[in-house]
Design an enzyme around this catalytic site. Structure first.
Site, PDB file in Angstrom:
ATOM      1  N   LYS A   1      -0.625  -4.571  -3.297  1.00 49.52           N
ATOM      2  CA  LYS A   1      -0.996  -3.392  -3.383  1.00 49.52           C
ATOM      3  C   LYS A   1      -2.276  -3.067  -4.083  1.00 49.52           C
ATOM      4  O   LYS A   1      -2.432  -3.813  -4.971  1.00 49.52           O
ATOM      5  CB  LYS A   1       0.340  -2.747  -4.306  1.00 49.52           C
ATOM      6  CG  LYS A   1      -0.058  -1.161  -4.665  1.00 49.52           C
ATOM      7  CD  LYS A   1       1.014  -0.427  -5.160  1.00 49.52           C
ATOM      8  CE  LYS A   1       1.576  -0.844  -6.309  1.00 49.52           C
ATOM      9  NZ  LYS A   1       2.896   0.104  -6.995  1.00 49.52           N
TER      10      LYS A   1
ATOM     11  N   ASP B   1      12.218   6.140 -11.075  1.00 45.58           N
ATOM     12  CA  ASP B   1      11.788   6.543  -9.686  1.00 45.58           C
ATOM     13  C   ASP B   1      12.527   5.837  -8.753  1.00 45.58           C
ATOM     14  O   ASP B   1      12.022   5.680  -7.623  1.00 45.58           O
ATOM     15  CB  ASP B   1      10.304   6.371  -9.620  1.00 45.58           C
ATOM     16  CG  ASP B   1       9.744   7.049  -8.485  1.00 45.58           C
ATOM     17  OD1 ASP B   1      10.266   8.276  -8.187  1.00 45.58           O
ATOM     18  OD2 ASP B   1       8.568   6.921  -8.023  1.00 45.58           O
TER      19      ASP B   1
ATOM     20  N   GLY C   1       1.317  -0.522   4.706  1.00 47.84           N
ATOM     21  CA  GLY C   1       1.859   0.714   4.102  1.00 47.84           C
ATOM     22  C   GLY C   1       0.610   1.512   3.471  1.00 47.84           C
ATOM     23  O   GLY C   1      -0.242   0.660   2.925  1.00 47.84           O
TER      24      GLY C   1
ATOM     25  N   VAL D   1      -0.995  -0.862   0.802  1.00 49.49           N
ATOM     26  CA  VAL D   1      -0.508  -2.151   0.710  1.00 49.49           C
ATOM     27  C   VAL D   1      -0.691  -2.977   1.881  1.00 49.49           C
ATOM     28  O   VAL D   1      -0.645  -2.621   3.018  1.00 49.49           O
ATOM     29  CB  VAL D   1       1.112  -1.758   0.609  1.00 49.49           C
ATOM     30  CG1 VAL D   1       2.082  -2.976   0.319  1.00 49.49           C
ATOM     31  CG2 VAL D   1       1.505  -0.834  -0.560  1.00 49.49           C
TER      32      VAL D   1
ATOM     33  N   GLY E   1       0.239   4.689   0.279  1.00 47.33           N
ATOM     34  CA  GLY E   1       0.668   5.963  -0.526  1.00 47.33           C
ATOM     35  C   GLY E   1      -0.371   6.864  -1.203  1.00 47.33           C
ATOM     36  O   GLY E   1      -1.726   6.468  -0.656  1.00 47.33           O
ATOM     37  N   GLY E   2      -0.031   7.519  -1.954  1.00 48.06           N
ATOM     38  CA  GLY E   2      -0.940   8.330  -2.509  1.00 48.06           C
ATOM     39  C   GLY E   2      -1.917   7.674  -3.434  1.00 48.06           C
ATOM     40  O   GLY E   2      -3.157   8.008  -3.623  1.00 48.06           O
TER      41      GLY E   2
ATOM     42  N   GLY F   1      -2.788   4.243  -3.356  1.00 46.02           N
ATOM     43  CA  GLY F   1      -3.137   2.930  -2.780  1.00 46.02           C
ATOM     44  C   GLY F   1      -2.778   2.587  -1.640  1.00 46.02           C
ATOM     45  O   GLY F   1      -1.738   3.049  -0.720  1.00 46.02           O
TER      46      GLY F   1
END
Length: 416
Positions: free
Chosen positions: A45, A138, A24, A31, A26-27, A29
């Site tokens: 991560k 979140d 995966g 994974v 994300g913005g 980092g």
């Protein structure tokens, strides 16, 4: 869950975790799928080098402290971390399953009784988090993984100690995801209370049972306006009648009007029992349902393909799925040292690049997918890449099998 090969610039190990593939991005980092010294799979991560600064390190360190503090069967367990490394990293329990957002987008909304079971499970988990003096802040469908043993909550990057006097956000600065954000959180009210997680859970359950959120708009700013406007009621269209009272209360504009998490659990139990089922049965059915949907979506000869969302700027490439890793190795596969596979093709934009890359001598240029067998020794940390010819890797039986299967599966799918 989809696994793709490591890129040439990816680290090969972090701390005591050997990295086997990407799962995966994300913005903030990347994974990775990792494996501990004892063979325990982990989601590792890593903060992107482009965003590593004092504030991101402080936030990352706070997430680590949060994960050390909380525990529970519905929380992805903390396995290790190093916030002061050149490339800060955090390892948590690996949950083999899609997130709730992807499941609903792929297979459609959940039945009401299963949504109630999900609500009871997550409300109880959040209640335990709150008991330990924390808020998630979140919670959203993307942060709930549907694993083989039931749902688990991940990503406590924005979690906050409820009584902390130290804040990493400036006054009136808002952090979180607008579509699941409570009105007081969107308005920048501080300090926040447990009611923000109740609202977020309500938004998550509404999405689970209908496929839409309480407030949707073309831009995040428009969503913020709808969320904070006292005169705009949440959109509960499509919600089954038996869940309407619960969702209406959880999504109340005023924090004081929302039920406690204990009340949420009780109301979810009532919905389940009204349909002639016990809570334990509903929990089992939820897990069986999500696993069964994955099975139906699987190719005829293997396990399901669960793609992980990638940034729009990424170039699509050959992808490896769990089914490929379950395929026996060819009879003529060499029984020698394993190879780790890397996706050939365009590099990511500079903002995502890591500072170090493998030297030309450390991989096979004929296919871009082989690294030389290392000499015995301890894996390097992320902060020190080995000199040419000195890199070492740990090879447990499971790591060897996984690497060989990744290589075989990728080679079979490669277009060249």
């Amino acid at each position: 869950m989809q696994i793709t090969p490591l890129n040439p610039e990816d680290p090969l190990s972090l701390g005591d975790f050997e990295l086997l593939g990407r799962i995966g991005q994300g913005g903030m980092g990347q994974v990775f799928l990792g494996e501990s010294l004892g063979g325990e799979p982990a989601a590792v991560k890593v903060i992107k080098p482009s965003v590593v600064d004092s504030e991101s390190r402080q936030r990352f360190a706070q997430e680590i402290e949060v994960l050390k503090t909380i525990w529970g069967p519905r929380i992805a367990a903390f396995l290790g971390a190093e916030s002061e490394a050149e490339q800060p990293w955090l390892a948590t329990e690996y949950v083999d399953g899609p997130d709730l957002a992807r499941h609903v987008n792929t297979h459609g909304p959940l039945p009401s009784v299963l949504t109630a079971a999900l609500g009871a499970i997550l409300a109880e988990a959040l209640s335990a988090v709150h008991t330990q003096g924390l808020l998630h802040r979140d919670l959203k469908p993307a942060n709930v993984l549907l694993g083989p043993n039931g749902p688990k909550i991940i990503d406590f990057g924005l979690a906050a100690f409820t009584e902390s006097t130290i804040s990493l956000t400036a006054p009136h600065q808002v952090v979180g995801t607008p579509i699941c954000m409570a009105p007081e959180q969107a308005a920048g009210v501080k300090p926040l209370t447990a009611a923000v997680d109740v609202y977020a859970l309500g938004a998550l359950l509404l999405f689970a049972v209908t496929g839409h959120y309480p407030h949707e708009a073309a831009t995040p700013y428009m969503v913020f306006h709808l969320v904070t406007d006292p005169g705009t009621a949440p959109d509960l269209s499509g919600a089954p009648s038996e869940l309407l009272p619960l969702l209406t209360g959880m999504l109340a504009k005023s924090a004081e009007d929302r039920p406690s998490l204990t009340d949420v659990v009780q109301q979810c139990r009532s919905v389940i029992e009204a349909q002639g089922m016990k809570i334990a049965q509903a929990r089992r059915r939820l897990t069986a349902h999500t696993a069964g949907q994955r099975h139906k979506a699987a190719p005829a000869d293997g396990a399901p393909t669960i793609p992980w969302p990638a940034p729009a700027s990424d170039t699509p490439g050959t992808e490896i799925i769990p089914a490929d890793l379950e395929t026996p190795l060819p009879s003529d596969a060499p029984a020698t040292s394993p190879t780790l596979v890397e996706t050939p093709g365009p590099a990511e934009p500079p903002v995502h690049d890591s500072p170090g890359t493998l030297s030309p001598a450390s991989r096979d240029h004929s296919d871009g997918s082989r690294r030389d067998q290392p000499a015995p020794g301890r894996p390097p940390t992320a902060s020190r890449r080995p000199k040419e010819g000195t890199h070492t890797l740990r090879h447990s039986v499971q790591a060897r099998k996984t690497a060989e299967r990744l290589r075989a599966a990728y080679a079979a799918k490669a277009p060249f």
